[in-house]
Motif scaffolding. Structure first.
Motif, PDB file in Angstrom:
ATOM      1  N   GLN A  65     -11.343  90.933 -52.316  1.00 22.89           N
ATOM      2  CA  GLN A  65     -11.056  89.540 -53.215  1.00 22.89           C
ATOM      3  C   GLN A  65     -10.748  88.656 -52.063  1.00 22.89           C
ATOM      4  O   GLN A  65     -11.153  87.475 -51.957  1.00 22.89           O
ATOM      5  CB  GLN A  65      -9.917  89.827 -53.871  1.00 22.89           C
ATOM      6  N   ASN A  71     -12.320  89.019 -58.214  1.00 30.10           N
ATOM      7  CA  ASN A  71     -10.703  88.962 -58.178  1.00 30.10           C
ATOM      8  C   ASN A  71     -10.058  90.226 -58.599  1.00 30.10           C
ATOM      9  O   ASN A  71      -9.033  90.028 -59.508  1.00 30.10           O
ATOM     10  CB  ASN A  71     -10.196  87.622 -58.745  1.00 30.10           C
ATOM     11  N   SER A  74      -6.169  90.939 -58.110  1.00 31.04           N
ATOM     12  CA  SER A  74      -5.243  89.947 -58.834  1.00 31.04           C
ATOM     13  C   SER A  74      -5.168  90.235 -60.305  1.00 31.04           C
ATOM     14  O   SER A  74      -3.983  90.377 -60.798  1.00 31.04           O
ATOM     15  CB  SER A  74      -5.440  88.629 -58.286  1.00 31.04           C
ATOM     16  N   HIS A  79      -0.186  88.448 -57.918  1.00 32.88           N
ATOM     17  CA  HIS A  79      -0.583  87.918 -56.377  1.00 32.88           C
ATOM     18  C   HIS A  79      -0.177  89.173 -55.452  1.00 32.88           C
ATOM     19  O   HIS A  79       0.636  89.868 -55.603  1.00 32.88           O
ATOM     20  CB  HIS A  79       0.617  86.957 -56.175  1.00 32.88           C
TER      21      HIS A  79
END
Length: 142
Positions: A65, A71, A74, A79
């Motif tokens: 990522q 992604n 996440s 986060h």
């Protein structure tokens, strides 16, 4: 791709994720790294799980990522908050250096183009220094 490793599409730029060959390269990097961690007397105790697989998977997803891949990290974990996630572990100069030693070996085994290897290594080195959260104890040679 042209000879400079850039996309032939107008206005498109290649991510490091794409430039290194995507997920297989990051999996190899992390597998090589954790092969070293498995036998490292300083780092292995920092991984409470019997199997290093879950930690390796998390690191792979994070690095993919970070370098422009999917992604998934996440989406699964929120986060990154790297310092917070590493806070329960005492990370001093010795731990940082052991981590860097194992990661250097892993990066070198990828046989990347020198400029790509340098970009990747510079990030990993900065990250390792950023994770240090403990002062050395002078009584123990630190």
């Amino acid at each position: 791709m042209n000879s400079a490793g850039e996309s032939d599409r107008p206005g498109a730029s290649t991510t490091l994720f794409e430039a290194v060959g995507g997920e297989p390269t990051f999996r190899k990097l992390v597998d090589e790294f954790y092969a070293g961690v498995a036998t490292d007397p300083l780092l292995r105790p920092m991984y409470p799980e019997e199997d290093l697989g879950p930690a390796a998977d998390r690191m792979t997803l994070f690095l993919m990522q970070y370098w422009g891949g999917p992604n998934t990290y996440s989406a699964q974990r929120g986060h990154p908050r790297l310092r917070m996630r590493h806070a329960p572990f005492r990370i001093g100069a010795a731990e940082r250096d052991a981590w860097l030693r194992n990661m250097r070996r892993a990066v070198d085994r990828l046989d990347l183009e020198p400029e790509i290897a340098t970009t990747l290594w510079d990030y990993l080195e900065r990250a390792a220094y950023f994770m240090v959260n403990a002062e050395e104890d002078p009584a123990h040679g630190g």
